[in-house]
Every structure is written in C-alpha cells, then in structure tokens.
Design an enzyme around this catalytic site. Structure first.
Site, mmCIF file in Angstrom:
data_model
loop_
_atom_site.group_PDB
_atom_site.id
_atom_site.type_symbol
_atom_site.label_atom_id
_atom_site.label_comp_id
_atom_site.label_asym_id
_atom_site.label_seq_id
_atom_site.Cartn_x
_atom_site.Cartn_y
_atom_site.Cartn_z
ATOM 1 N N GLY A 166 -9.800 3.954 2.492
ATOM 2 C CA GLY A 166 -10.208 2.837 3.012
ATOM 3 C C GLY A 166 -9.709 1.610 2.579
ATOM 4 O O GLY A 166 -9.564 1.362 1.346
ATOM 5 N N GLY A 167 -9.348 0.751 3.322
ATOM 6 C CA GLY A 167 -8.773 -0.655 2.870
ATOM 7 C C GLY A 167 -7.915 -0.476 1.864
ATOM 8 O O GLY A 167 -6.531 0.072 2.245
ATOM 9 N N GLU A 168 -7.923 -0.928 0.681
ATOM 10 C CA GLU A 168 -6.912 -0.600 -0.429
ATOM 11 C C GLU A 168 -7.434 0.333 -1.415
ATOM 12 O O GLU A 168 -6.882 0.618 -2.677
ATOM 13 C CB GLU A 168 -6.660 -1.758 -1.079
ATOM 14 C CG GLU A 168 -7.785 -2.471 -2.109
ATOM 15 C CD GLU A 168 -9.041 -2.965 -1.408
ATOM 16 O OE1 GLU A 168 -10.040 -3.377 -2.010
ATOM 17 O OE2 GLU A 168 -9.027 -3.237 -0.199
ATOM 18 N N GLU A 169 -8.277 1.168 -0.926
ATOM 19 C CA GLU A 169 -8.856 2.232 -2.135
ATOM 20 C C GLU A 169 -8.177 3.519 -1.426
ATOM 21 O O GLU A 169 -7.962 3.974 -0.350
ATOM 22 C CB GLU A 169 -10.254 2.520 -1.920
ATOM 23 C CG GLU A 169 -11.025 1.100 -2.346
ATOM 24 C CD GLU A 169 -12.430 1.462 -2.521
ATOM 25 O OE1 GLU A 169 -12.997 2.245 -1.805
ATOM 26 O OE2 GLU A 169 -13.205 0.600 -2.992
ATOM 27 N N LEU A 229 0.795 -1.240 0.192
ATOM 28 C CA LEU A 229 0.055 0.062 0.073
ATOM 29 C C LEU A 229 1.017 1.150 0.182
ATOM 30 O O LEU A 229 0.605 2.353 -0.586
ATOM 31 C CB LEU A 229 -1.013 -0.255 1.253
ATOM 32 C CG LEU A 229 -2.276 -1.012 1.115
ATOM 33 C CD1 LEU A 229 -2.959 -0.873 2.487
ATOM 34 C CD2 LEU A 229 -2.996 -0.535 -0.020
#
Length: 114
Positions: free
Chosen positions: A27-30, A5
């Site tokens: 958020g998360g991988e966004e 990331l």
C-alpha cells in the site's frame, strides 16, 4: 513517484534469493516481504541487504527535511505458525516494528517477534 517505487521494488527483489521469498507492494509506499522458514537472524540479514540496495540507488529526495536522498525503514517480524495466531497477527507485529523504525529516526531496521 512511480519510477522511484519501481526502483525500490527492484532493489528489494534483488535482496531476496529463494524461489519462495515474496515481495509485494502493501500500500502506498509500503512493501511486504515474506521469507518462509527464515529465522530472525536471516530476516535481519535480508533487511540489511535491502537497506543497502536502496541507499545505493542514490535517488534524490529534495522535499525531505531529513535527507537529500530516499532511504528505507524496515519493520521485521518473525512468527512460528500455530493455531492461536493468524497471518493478520504477523502483519500487525510487522507494522508495529515498522512504526518503531520510523519513530527511531527512519533509515533503520527494527525487529519484533511474537
């Protein structure tokens, strides 16, 4: 995961050039990239640069059934601010474009305009 990331965030940041451009983990991988005063053509250009930068990282993704290296899908949305739409409306439009990009086979860019 965290290192991946971080590398993706750096690749995204390299594609944004102006002081007002903003990259944030959403958020998360966004990630969200805000490009003020940018027309769709310019936003697509930046998205293409981001996609190329991430591909160039050549990060292995051994568990993916789609590809052996990570890729990025981008939902691009543009909006001219007005009193009838909110920032949440822009995020919703961008999310729809991202969903379309993922549904189109991933590793692509989809544009939605309000």
């Amino acid at each position: 995961g965290d290192r991946c990331l971080y590398q993706v965030a750096q690749a995204i940041q390299q594609a944004t050039k102006r002081p007002a451009d903003l990259v944030a983990r959403y958020g998360g991988e966004e990630f969200a990239i805000v490009l003020p005063n940018t027309l769709a053509k310019g936003a697509i250009y930046v998205a293409q640069q981001i996609r190329a930068n991430v591909k160039q990282l050549s990060i292995d993704h051994a568990l993916s059934p789609l590809d052996s290296q990570i890729s990025i899908s981008l939902g691009v949305a543009t909006m001219i601010p007005n009193h009838h739409q909110s920032p949440a409306d822009l995020l919703s439009i961008a999310d729809q474009a991202l969903y379309q990009a993922k549904a189109s086979g991933r590793d692509c860019i989809c544009l939605a305009t309000s």
